[in-house]
Design an enzyme around this catalytic site. Sequence first.
Site, PDB file in Angstrom:
ATOM      1  N   SER A 258       6.896  10.099  11.394  1.00 12.39           N
ATOM      2  CA  SER A 258       5.910   9.917  10.596  1.00 12.39           C
ATOM      3  C   SER A 258       6.436  10.180   9.224  1.00 12.39           C
ATOM      4  CB  SER A 258       4.913  10.983  10.555  1.00 12.39           C
ATOM      5  OG  SER A 258       4.020  10.888   9.586  1.00 12.39           O
TER       6      SER A 258
ATOM      7  N   ASP B 220       1.884  -0.208  12.253  1.00 14.23           N
ATOM      8  CA  ASP B 220       0.583  -0.983  11.537  1.00 14.23           C
ATOM      9  C   ASP B 220       0.360  -2.314  11.961  1.00 14.23           C
ATOM     10  OD1 ASP B 220       0.257   1.330  10.083  1.00 14.23           O
ATOM     11  OD2 ASP B 220       1.084   0.952   8.212  1.00 14.23           O
TER      12      ASP B 220
ATOM     13  N   LYS C 264       0.704  -1.242   0.175  1.00 13.83           N
ATOM     14  CA  LYS C 264      -0.052   0.275  -0.159  1.00 13.83           C
ATOM     15  C   LYS C 264       1.037   1.333  -0.076  1.00 13.83           C
ATOM     16  CE  LYS C 264      -2.897   1.015   3.713  1.00 13.83           C
ATOM     17  NZ  LYS C 264      -2.780   2.431   4.095  1.00 13.83           N
TER      18      LYS C 264
ATOM     19  N   GLY D 152      -5.235   8.467   4.897  1.00 15.54           N
ATOM     20  CA  GLY D 152      -4.327   9.288   5.324  1.00 15.54           C
ATOM     21  C   GLY D 152      -2.976   9.748   4.666  1.00 15.54           C
TER      22      GLY D 152
HETATM   23  C1  S3P Z   1       2.447   5.126   6.097  1.00 20.18           C
HETATM   24  C2  S3P Z   1       3.056   5.674   7.403  1.00 20.18           C
HETATM   25  C3  S3P Z   1       2.361   5.362   8.743  1.00 20.18           C
HETATM   26  C4  S3P Z   1       1.350   3.890   8.498  1.00 20.18           C
HETATM   27  C5  S3P Z   1       0.379   4.378   7.389  1.00 20.18           C
HETATM   28  C6  S3P Z   1       1.336   4.177   5.999  1.00 20.18           C
HETATM   29  C7  S3P Z   1       2.858   5.522   4.947  1.00 20.18           C
HETATM   30  O1  S3P Z   1       1.811   6.389   8.957  1.00 20.18           O
HETATM   31  O2  S3P Z   1       0.864   3.993   9.747  1.00 20.18           O
HETATM   32  O3  S3P Z   1      -0.320   2.965   7.302  1.00 20.18           O
HETATM   33  O4  S3P Z   1       2.598   5.116   3.873  1.00 20.18           O
HETATM   34  O5  S3P Z   1       3.834   6.499   4.872  1.00 20.18           O
HETATM   35  P1  S3P Z   1       2.200   7.764   9.862  1.00 20.18           P
HETATM   36  O6  S3P Z   1       3.079   8.388   8.690  1.00 20.18           O
HETATM   37  O7  S3P Z   1       1.100   8.607  10.267  1.00 20.18           O
HETATM   38  O8  S3P Z   1       3.108   7.096  11.079  1.00 20.18           O
END
Ligand code: S3P
Length: 433
Positions: A169, A319, A26, A97
Amino acid sequence: MHATATERLIHPARNIQGSLRLPGDKSISHRYALLGGLAEGATRLTNFSTGADCASSLACVKALGAQITRDGNSVEITGAAGHFTAPKQPLDCGNSGSTMRMLSGLLAGQATGAFTLTGDASLSRRPMERIRKPLAQMDANIDLTDGHAPIVIHGAPLTAIDYTTPIPSAQVKTALLFAGLEAQGTTTVRESVRTRDHGELALRAFGANITRTKNSVSIAGGQSLHAIEAAVPGDLSSAAFFLCAAALFPGSNLIFDDLGLNPTRATLLDVLTALGAHIGVLNLETKNDELVGTVQVNAPPQGLTGTAISGALSAQLIDELPVLAAIGPFTQNGIRIRDAQELRVKESDRIALVAANLRAMGAEVEEFDDGLDIPGGQTLHGATIDAGGDHRIAMAFSIAALRATGDTLIRGAESAAISFPEFFDLLDRVAER
Ligand code: S3P
Protein backbone atom coordinates in the site's frame (compact mmCIF):
# COMPACT_ATOMS: atom_id res chain seq x y z
CA MET A 1 -33.52 5.35 -22.84
CA HIS A 2 -33.31 8.71 -21.11
CA ALA A 3 -30.49 9.77 -18.74
CA THR A 4 -31.01 11.93 -15.64
CA ALA A 5 -28.37 14.27 -14.16
CA THR A 6 -26.64 11.39 -12.36
CA GLU A 7 -26.79 9.04 -15.33
CA ARG A 8 -25.03 8.87 -18.65
CA LEU A 9 -26.11 7.11 -21.80
CA ILE A 10 -23.20 5.59 -23.73
CA HIS A 11 -23.62 4.75 -27.41
CA PRO A 12 -21.40 2.15 -29.07
CA ALA A 13 -18.42 3.54 -31.02
CA ARG A 14 -16.83 2.71 -34.38
CA ASN A 15 -13.36 3.91 -33.54
CA ILE A 16 -11.20 5.96 -31.16
CA GLN A 17 -9.09 8.81 -32.58
CA GLY A 18 -7.53 11.95 -31.25
CA SER A 19 -5.03 13.56 -29.00
CA LEU A 20 -5.47 14.36 -25.31
CA ARG A 21 -3.67 16.25 -22.57
CA LEU A 22 -5.06 15.06 -19.26
CA PRO A 23 -5.48 16.81 -15.90
CA GLY A 24 -2.81 16.19 -13.30
CA ASP A 25 -2.15 12.88 -11.62
CA LYS A 26 -4.30 12.30 -8.55
CA SER A 27 -1.60 10.60 -6.46
CA ILE A 28 0.96 13.32 -7.14
CA SER A 29 -1.56 16.15 -6.63
CA HIS A 30 -2.50 14.78 -3.18
CA ARG A 31 1.11 14.58 -2.09
CA TYR A 32 1.99 18.06 -3.39
CA ALA A 33 -1.12 19.48 -1.70
CA LEU A 34 -0.36 17.90 1.67
CA LEU A 35 3.38 18.63 1.68
CA GLY A 36 2.82 22.12 0.23
CA GLY A 37 0.38 22.69 3.09
CA LEU A 38 3.05 21.90 5.67
CA ALA A 39 6.08 23.42 3.90
CA GLU A 40 7.48 26.89 4.37
CA GLY A 41 6.76 29.29 1.50
CA ALA A 42 4.44 29.43 -1.50
CA THR A 43 4.10 26.23 -3.55
CA ARG A 44 2.90 26.92 -7.08
CA LEU A 45 1.34 24.02 -8.97
CA THR A 46 -0.01 23.88 -12.50
CA ASN A 47 -2.15 21.11 -14.02
CA PHE A 48 -3.34 20.15 -10.52
CA SER A 49 -5.87 17.28 -10.49
CA THR A 50 -9.41 18.49 -11.20
CA GLY A 51 -10.92 15.61 -9.20
CA ALA A 52 -12.98 16.09 -6.04
CA ASP A 53 -10.54 13.86 -4.10
CA CYS A 54 -7.61 16.26 -4.47
CA ALA A 55 -9.90 19.19 -3.64
CA SER A 56 -10.48 17.36 -0.32
CA SER A 57 -6.73 17.39 0.36
CA LEU A 58 -6.55 21.10 -0.41
CA ALA A 59 -9.57 21.86 1.81
CA CYS A 60 -8.00 19.91 4.69
CA VAL A 61 -4.66 21.74 4.59
CA LYS A 62 -6.57 25.02 4.31
CA ALA A 63 -8.53 24.14 7.47
CA LEU A 64 -5.16 23.38 9.10
CA GLY A 65 -3.79 26.87 8.43
CA ALA A 66 -2.35 26.81 4.91
CA GLN A 67 -3.55 29.51 2.47
CA ILE A 68 -4.90 28.32 -0.85
CA THR A 69 -5.62 30.25 -4.02
CA ARG A 70 -6.93 28.33 -6.98
CA ASP A 71 -7.43 29.50 -10.53
CA GLY A 72 -8.65 26.59 -12.62
CA ASN A 73 -5.94 23.94 -12.57
CA SER A 74 -3.34 26.30 -11.07
CA VAL A 75 -3.03 26.25 -7.30
CA GLU A 76 -0.90 28.29 -4.94
CA ILE A 77 -0.44 26.96 -1.42
CA THR A 78 1.23 29.06 1.26
CA GLY A 79 2.26 26.42 3.74
CA ALA A 80 1.96 26.37 7.53
CA ALA A 81 5.78 26.29 7.89
CA GLY A 82 5.87 23.06 9.85
CA HIS A 83 3.06 23.79 12.30
CA PHE A 84 -0.57 23.03 11.57
CA THR A 85 -3.30 24.62 13.66
CA ALA A 86 -5.97 22.25 14.98
CA PRO A 87 -9.32 23.32 13.50
CA LYS A 88 -12.53 23.28 15.59
CA GLN A 89 -14.41 21.35 12.90
CA PRO A 90 -13.56 17.81 11.77
CA LEU A 91 -11.37 17.52 8.68
CA ASP A 92 -13.64 16.25 5.90
CA CYS A 93 -11.76 13.84 3.62
CA GLY A 94 -14.84 13.25 1.43
CA ASN A 95 -14.43 10.07 -0.64
CA SER A 96 -10.65 10.17 -0.49
CA GLY A 97 -8.75 7.34 1.20
CA SER A 98 -5.48 8.95 0.12
CA THR A 99 -6.32 12.17 1.97
CA MET A 100 -7.38 10.37 5.12
CA ARG A 101 -4.49 7.93 5.35
CA MET A 102 -1.65 10.22 4.29
CA LEU A 103 -2.90 13.20 6.31
CA SER A 104 -3.11 10.98 9.41
CA GLY A 105 0.62 10.38 9.04
CA LEU A 106 1.32 14.07 8.68
CA LEU A 107 -0.82 15.00 11.71
CA ALA A 108 0.35 12.28 14.11
CA GLY A 109 3.46 14.22 15.10
CA GLN A 110 1.84 17.67 15.22
CA ALA A 111 1.86 18.29 18.97
CA THR A 112 -0.44 21.31 18.54
CA GLY A 113 -3.73 19.66 19.36
CA ALA A 114 -6.41 17.14 18.46
CA PHE A 115 -7.59 16.42 14.93
CA THR A 116 -10.69 14.52 13.82
CA LEU A 117 -10.82 13.09 10.28
CA THR A 118 -14.15 12.12 8.76
CA GLY A 119 -15.30 10.89 5.34
CA ASP A 120 -18.38 10.02 3.31
CA ALA A 121 -20.27 6.72 3.69
CA SER A 122 -17.86 4.81 1.40
CA LEU A 123 -14.72 6.14 3.10
CA SER A 124 -16.23 5.44 6.53
CA ARG A 125 -16.40 1.74 5.61
CA ARG A 126 -12.77 1.46 4.49
CA PRO A 127 -10.06 -0.14 6.68
CA MET A 128 -7.95 2.27 8.72
CA GLU A 129 -6.29 -0.18 11.12
CA ARG A 130 -3.52 -0.48 8.52
CA ILE A 131 -2.37 3.04 9.42
CA ARG A 132 -3.36 3.05 13.09
CA LYS A 133 -1.20 0.07 13.99
CA PRO A 134 2.18 1.30 12.70
CA LEU A 135 1.48 4.90 13.75
CA ALA A 136 0.69 3.65 17.28
CA GLN A 137 4.03 1.80 17.21
CA MET A 138 5.60 5.22 16.58
CA ASP A 139 3.85 6.39 19.82
CA ALA A 140 1.10 8.25 17.98
CA ASN A 141 -2.11 8.76 19.90
CA ILE A 142 -4.68 7.70 17.31
CA ASP A 143 -8.18 6.25 17.79
CA LEU A 144 -10.49 4.70 15.23
CA THR A 145 -14.17 3.86 15.43
CA ASP A 146 -14.40 0.09 14.98
CA GLY A 147 -11.38 0.05 12.68
CA HIS A 148 -12.79 2.91 10.59
CA ALA A 149 -13.20 6.67 10.41
CA PRO A 150 -13.84 8.93 12.22
CA ILE A 151 -10.16 9.02 13.20
CA VAL A 152 -9.13 11.06 16.22
CA ILE A 153 -5.47 12.02 16.50
CA HIS A 154 -3.91 13.76 19.49
CA GLY A 155 -0.63 15.02 18.08
CA ALA A 156 2.31 13.66 20.09
CA PRO A 157 6.09 13.31 19.88
CA LEU A 158 6.86 10.33 17.63
CA THR A 159 9.59 7.72 17.69
CA ALA A 160 10.98 6.28 14.44
CA ILE A 161 10.24 2.63 13.57
CA ASP A 162 11.41 0.04 11.11
CA TYR A 163 8.21 -1.33 9.58
CA THR A 164 7.43 -3.95 6.95
CA THR A 165 4.02 -3.36 5.35
CA PRO A 166 1.92 -6.55 5.53
CA ILE A 167 -0.04 -5.63 2.38
CA PRO A 168 1.34 -3.54 -0.47
CA SER A 169 0.00 0.00 0.00
CA ALA A 170 1.52 3.26 -1.17
CA GLN A 171 -0.90 5.16 1.05
CA VAL A 172 0.35 3.36 4.16
CA LYS A 173 3.99 3.71 3.11
CA THR A 174 3.52 7.42 2.48
CA ALA A 175 1.64 7.98 5.75
CA LEU A 176 4.58 6.44 7.65
CA LEU A 177 7.18 8.47 5.75
CA PHE A 178 5.18 11.63 6.46
CA ALA A 179 5.04 10.69 10.16
CA GLY A 180 8.76 9.87 9.98
CA LEU A 181 9.47 13.48 8.98
CA GLU A 182 8.46 14.51 12.48
CA ALA A 183 9.72 11.48 14.44
CA GLN A 184 12.85 11.19 16.49
CA GLY A 185 15.31 8.92 14.70
CA THR A 186 15.21 7.35 11.25
CA THR A 187 12.01 5.68 10.06
CA THR A 188 12.31 2.82 7.57
CA VAL A 189 9.44 1.33 5.58
CA ARG A 190 9.99 -2.01 3.84
CA GLU A 191 7.65 -3.52 1.27
CA SER A 192 7.60 -6.82 -0.62
CA VAL A 193 6.19 -5.19 -3.77
CA ARG A 194 7.48 -1.77 -4.75
CA THR A 195 4.32 0.36 -4.71
CA ARG A 196 4.03 3.76 -6.39
CA ASP A 197 6.85 5.98 -5.17
CA HIS A 198 5.30 9.45 -5.59
CA GLY A 199 5.56 10.00 -1.82
CA GLU A 200 9.29 9.48 -1.85
CA LEU A 201 9.77 11.66 -4.94
CA ALA A 202 7.55 14.42 -3.54
CA LEU A 203 9.38 14.45 -0.19
CA ARG A 204 12.63 14.78 -2.10
CA ALA A 205 11.24 17.59 -4.27
CA PHE A 206 10.20 19.47 -1.13
CA GLY A 207 13.79 19.19 0.12
CA ALA A 208 13.68 16.17 2.43
CA ASN A 209 16.55 13.73 2.43
CA ILE A 210 15.35 10.19 1.73
CA THR A 211 17.39 7.06 1.12
CA ARG A 212 16.18 4.06 -0.83
CA THR A 213 17.24 0.51 -1.49
CA LYS A 214 15.31 -1.92 -3.66
CA ASN A 215 12.77 -2.78 -0.96
CA SER A 216 13.09 -0.09 1.69
CA VAL A 217 12.84 3.66 2.14
CA SER A 218 14.27 5.61 5.08
CA ILE A 219 13.71 9.13 6.28
CA ALA A 220 15.36 10.93 9.19
CA GLY A 221 13.12 12.96 11.48
CA GLY A 222 13.41 16.67 12.11
CA GLN A 223 13.67 17.79 8.48
CA SER A 224 11.81 20.85 7.28
CA LEU A 225 10.22 21.27 3.86
CA HIS A 226 10.47 24.16 1.45
CA ALA A 227 7.93 25.17 -1.18
CA ILE A 228 8.21 24.01 -4.81
CA GLU A 229 7.03 25.03 -8.27
CA ALA A 230 5.74 22.11 -10.30
CA ALA A 231 3.62 21.08 -13.27
CA VAL A 232 1.71 17.93 -12.33
CA PRO A 233 2.04 15.22 -15.02
CA GLY A 234 -1.14 13.94 -16.70
CA ASP A 235 -2.85 11.10 -14.83
CA LEU A 236 -1.97 7.68 -16.25
CA SER A 237 -4.79 5.99 -14.30
CA SER A 238 -7.26 8.35 -16.00
CA ALA A 239 -5.57 7.73 -19.35
CA ALA A 240 -6.05 3.99 -18.68
CA PHE A 241 -9.73 4.19 -19.69
CA PHE A 242 -8.87 5.74 -23.04
CA LEU A 243 -5.84 3.52 -23.60
CA CYS A 244 -8.04 0.45 -23.13
CA ALA A 245 -10.75 1.94 -25.36
CA ALA A 246 -8.26 2.62 -28.15
CA ALA A 247 -6.78 -0.88 -27.79
CA LEU A 248 -10.23 -2.32 -28.64
CA PHE A 249 -10.71 -0.73 -32.06
CA PRO A 250 -8.51 -1.78 -35.00
CA GLY A 251 -7.63 1.45 -36.82
CA SER A 252 -7.61 3.51 -33.62
CA ASN A 253 -4.96 6.15 -32.98
CA LEU A 254 -4.75 8.02 -29.71
CA ILE A 255 -1.98 10.29 -28.44
CA PHE A 256 -1.43 11.64 -24.92
CA ASP A 257 0.92 14.54 -24.29
CA ASP A 258 2.59 15.24 -20.93
CA LEU A 259 1.46 11.97 -19.44
CA GLY A 260 2.94 10.78 -16.14
CA LEU A 261 5.05 7.68 -16.85
CA ASN A 262 6.56 6.95 -13.46
CA PRO A 263 7.74 3.31 -13.80
CA THR A 264 5.89 2.32 -10.60
CA ARG A 265 2.67 3.34 -12.36
CA ALA A 266 3.24 2.35 -15.97
CA THR A 267 2.61 -1.42 -15.78
CA LEU A 268 -0.60 -0.99 -17.81
CA LEU A 269 1.52 -0.11 -20.85
CA ASP A 270 3.33 -3.46 -20.52
CA VAL A 271 0.03 -5.33 -20.17
CA LEU A 272 -1.49 -3.63 -23.22
CA THR A 273 1.67 -4.46 -25.18
CA ALA A 274 1.41 -8.09 -24.04
CA LEU A 275 -2.21 -8.06 -25.26
CA GLY A 276 -0.94 -7.02 -28.70
CA ALA A 277 -1.56 -3.25 -28.66
CA HIS A 278 1.13 -1.01 -30.14
CA ILE A 279 2.37 1.52 -27.61
CA GLY A 280 4.89 4.20 -28.54
CA VAL A 281 6.60 6.43 -25.97
CA LEU A 282 8.28 9.69 -27.04
CA ASN A 283 9.69 12.91 -25.58
CA LEU A 284 10.61 11.47 -22.18
CA GLU A 285 11.74 13.96 -19.54
CA THR A 286 11.71 14.21 -15.75
CA LYS A 287 9.96 16.93 -13.78
CA ASN A 288 10.64 16.95 -10.04
CA ASP A 289 11.96 13.40 -10.51
CA GLU A 290 8.66 12.28 -12.11
CA LEU A 291 8.95 10.79 -15.60
CA VAL A 292 6.69 12.46 -18.19
CA GLY A 293 6.25 11.75 -21.89
CA THR A 294 4.06 11.38 -24.96
CA VAL A 295 2.26 8.08 -25.47
CA GLN A 296 0.67 6.80 -28.67
CA VAL A 297 -1.58 3.74 -28.77
CA ASN A 298 -2.85 1.75 -31.76
CA ALA A 299 -4.94 -1.41 -31.61
CA PRO A 300 -3.76 -4.66 -33.20
CA PRO A 301 -5.71 -5.40 -36.41
CA GLN A 302 -6.48 -8.95 -35.26
CA GLY A 303 -7.78 -7.89 -31.83
CA LEU A 304 -6.33 -8.22 -28.33
CA THR A 305 -5.08 -11.62 -27.19
CA GLY A 306 -5.52 -12.28 -23.47
CA THR A 307 -3.52 -12.44 -20.26
CA ALA A 308 -3.31 -13.51 -16.62
CA ILE A 309 -2.47 -10.96 -13.93
CA SER A 310 -1.38 -12.05 -10.46
CA GLY A 311 1.17 -11.48 -7.67
CA ALA A 312 3.09 -8.20 -7.75
CA LEU A 313 1.44 -7.25 -11.05
CA SER A 314 -1.98 -7.10 -9.38
CA ALA A 315 -0.68 -4.67 -6.75
CA GLN A 316 0.98 -2.49 -9.38
CA LEU A 317 -2.15 -2.40 -11.56
CA ILE A 318 -4.63 -2.07 -8.73
CA ASP A 319 -6.44 1.03 -10.07
CA GLU A 320 -6.42 -0.22 -13.67
CA LEU A 321 -7.88 -3.68 -12.97
CA PRO A 322 -11.56 -2.61 -13.26
CA VAL A 323 -11.11 -1.32 -16.81
CA LEU A 324 -8.92 -4.28 -17.83
CA ALA A 325 -11.65 -6.59 -16.53
CA ALA A 326 -14.32 -4.60 -18.36
CA ILE A 327 -12.58 -5.12 -21.72
CA GLY A 328 -11.79 -8.79 -20.94
CA PRO A 329 -14.80 -10.20 -22.84
CA PHE A 330 -13.59 -8.49 -26.04
CA THR A 331 -10.16 -10.15 -25.95
CA GLN A 332 -9.57 -13.48 -27.72
CA ASN A 333 -8.46 -15.53 -24.71
CA GLY A 334 -9.88 -13.60 -21.79
CA ILE A 335 -8.40 -11.94 -18.72
CA ARG A 336 -7.72 -13.70 -15.42
CA ILE A 337 -7.03 -11.66 -12.31
CA ARG A 338 -5.80 -13.08 -8.97
CA ASP A 339 -4.13 -11.76 -5.78
CA ALA A 340 -6.28 -8.64 -6.00
CA GLN A 341 -8.21 -8.92 -2.68
CA GLU A 342 -7.50 -5.21 -2.14
CA LEU A 343 -10.08 -4.47 -4.83
CA ARG A 344 -12.74 -5.47 -2.31
CA VAL A 345 -11.87 -2.56 0.03
CA LYS A 346 -11.59 0.28 -2.47
CA GLU A 347 -14.31 2.94 -2.94
CA SER A 348 -16.60 -0.08 -3.52
CA ASP A 349 -16.14 -3.86 -3.62
CA ARG A 350 -14.74 -3.65 -7.12
CA ILE A 351 -14.62 -7.43 -7.68
CA ALA A 352 -18.33 -7.82 -6.90
CA LEU A 353 -19.38 -4.76 -8.91
CA VAL A 354 -17.30 -5.68 -11.96
CA ALA A 355 -18.77 -9.20 -11.94
CA ALA A 356 -22.36 -7.97 -11.48
CA ASN A 357 -22.08 -5.34 -14.19
CA LEU A 358 -20.38 -7.65 -16.69
CA ARG A 359 -23.21 -10.12 -16.12
CA ALA A 360 -25.77 -7.35 -16.63
CA MET A 361 -24.25 -6.86 -20.08
CA GLY A 362 -24.62 -10.58 -20.80
CA ALA A 363 -21.05 -11.68 -20.09
CA GLU A 364 -19.94 -14.91 -18.54
CA VAL A 365 -17.62 -14.26 -15.59
CA GLU A 366 -16.36 -16.22 -12.59
CA GLU A 367 -15.74 -14.43 -9.31
CA PHE A 368 -13.07 -15.42 -6.76
CA ASP A 369 -12.22 -13.99 -3.34
CA ASP A 370 -9.17 -12.34 -4.87
CA GLY A 371 -10.08 -11.88 -8.51
CA LEU A 372 -12.06 -12.71 -11.60
CA ASP A 373 -11.94 -14.99 -14.64
CA ILE A 374 -13.35 -13.30 -17.71
CA PRO A 375 -13.44 -15.56 -20.78
CA GLY A 376 -12.68 -13.93 -24.12
CA GLY A 377 -14.57 -14.00 -27.40
CA GLN A 378 -17.83 -12.72 -25.90
CA THR A 379 -20.42 -10.31 -27.26
CA LEU A 380 -21.98 -7.88 -24.76
CA HIS A 381 -25.28 -6.06 -25.02
CA GLY A 382 -26.10 -2.61 -23.69
CA ALA A 383 -27.53 -2.65 -20.16
CA THR A 384 -28.16 -0.52 -17.09
CA ILE A 385 -24.95 -0.33 -15.03
CA ASP A 386 -24.82 0.49 -11.34
CA ALA A 387 -21.55 2.29 -10.61
CA GLY A 388 -22.14 1.91 -6.86
CA GLY A 389 -20.85 5.45 -6.29
CA ASP A 390 -17.43 4.34 -7.53
CA HIS A 391 -15.72 6.55 -10.12
CA ARG A 392 -13.58 3.79 -11.61
CA ILE A 393 -16.58 1.47 -12.07
CA ALA A 394 -18.54 4.23 -13.85
CA MET A 395 -15.66 4.89 -16.24
CA ALA A 396 -14.66 1.24 -16.79
CA PHE A 397 -18.17 0.30 -17.93
CA SER A 398 -18.43 3.34 -20.15
CA ILE A 399 -15.50 1.79 -22.04
CA ALA A 400 -17.09 -1.67 -22.21
CA ALA A 401 -20.24 0.07 -23.52
CA LEU A 402 -18.33 1.34 -26.58
CA ARG A 403 -18.09 -2.23 -27.91
CA ALA A 404 -21.53 -3.46 -26.79
CA THR A 405 -24.53 -3.82 -29.06
CA GLY A 406 -27.07 -1.14 -28.14
CA ASP A 407 -26.86 1.69 -25.63
CA THR A 408 -25.71 1.41 -22.02
CA LEU A 409 -27.02 3.54 -19.17
CA ILE A 410 -24.44 4.28 -16.46
CA ARG A 411 -26.15 5.00 -13.12
CA GLY A 412 -24.02 7.00 -10.68
CA ALA A 413 -22.07 8.48 -13.59
CA GLU A 414 -21.47 11.69 -11.61
CA SER A 415 -18.98 9.74 -9.45
CA ALA A 416 -16.44 10.05 -12.30
CA ALA A 417 -15.81 13.57 -10.93
CA ILE A 418 -14.07 12.05 -7.90
CA SER A 419 -10.97 11.63 -10.05
CA PHE A 420 -11.82 12.78 -13.58
CA PRO A 421 -14.67 15.31 -14.11
CA GLU A 422 -13.79 15.73 -17.80
CA PHE A 423 -14.11 12.01 -18.56
CA PHE A 424 -17.43 11.96 -20.46
CA ASP A 425 -16.65 15.09 -22.49
CA LEU A 426 -13.28 13.70 -23.55
CA LEU A 427 -14.86 10.33 -24.35
CA ASP A 428 -17.31 12.08 -26.69
CA ARG A 429 -14.38 13.88 -28.28
CA VAL A 430 -12.35 10.77 -29.14
CA ALA A 431 -15.13 8.22 -29.79
CA GLU A 432 -16.23 8.10 -33.46
CA ARG A 433 -19.80 6.95 -33.86
C1 S3P B 1 -2.81 5.41 -4.00
C2 S3P B 1 -2.52 4.12 -3.65
C3 S3P B 1 -3.42 3.00 -3.92
C4 S3P B 1 -4.43 3.36 -5.00
C5 S3P B 1 -5.08 4.70 -4.77
C6 S3P B 1 -4.03 5.79 -4.71
C7 S3P B 1 -1.84 6.47 -3.65
O1 S3P B 1 -4.11 2.66 -2.73
O2 S3P B 1 -5.41 2.36 -5.11
O3 S3P B 1 -6.00 4.99 -5.80
O4 S3P B 1 -1.95 7.59 -4.17
O5 S3P B 1 -0.95 6.18 -2.83
P1 S3P B 1 -3.47 1.69 -1.60
O6 S3P B 1 -2.34 2.38 -0.96
O7 S3P B 1 -4.61 1.47 -0.64
O8 S3P B 1 -3.08 0.45 -2.34
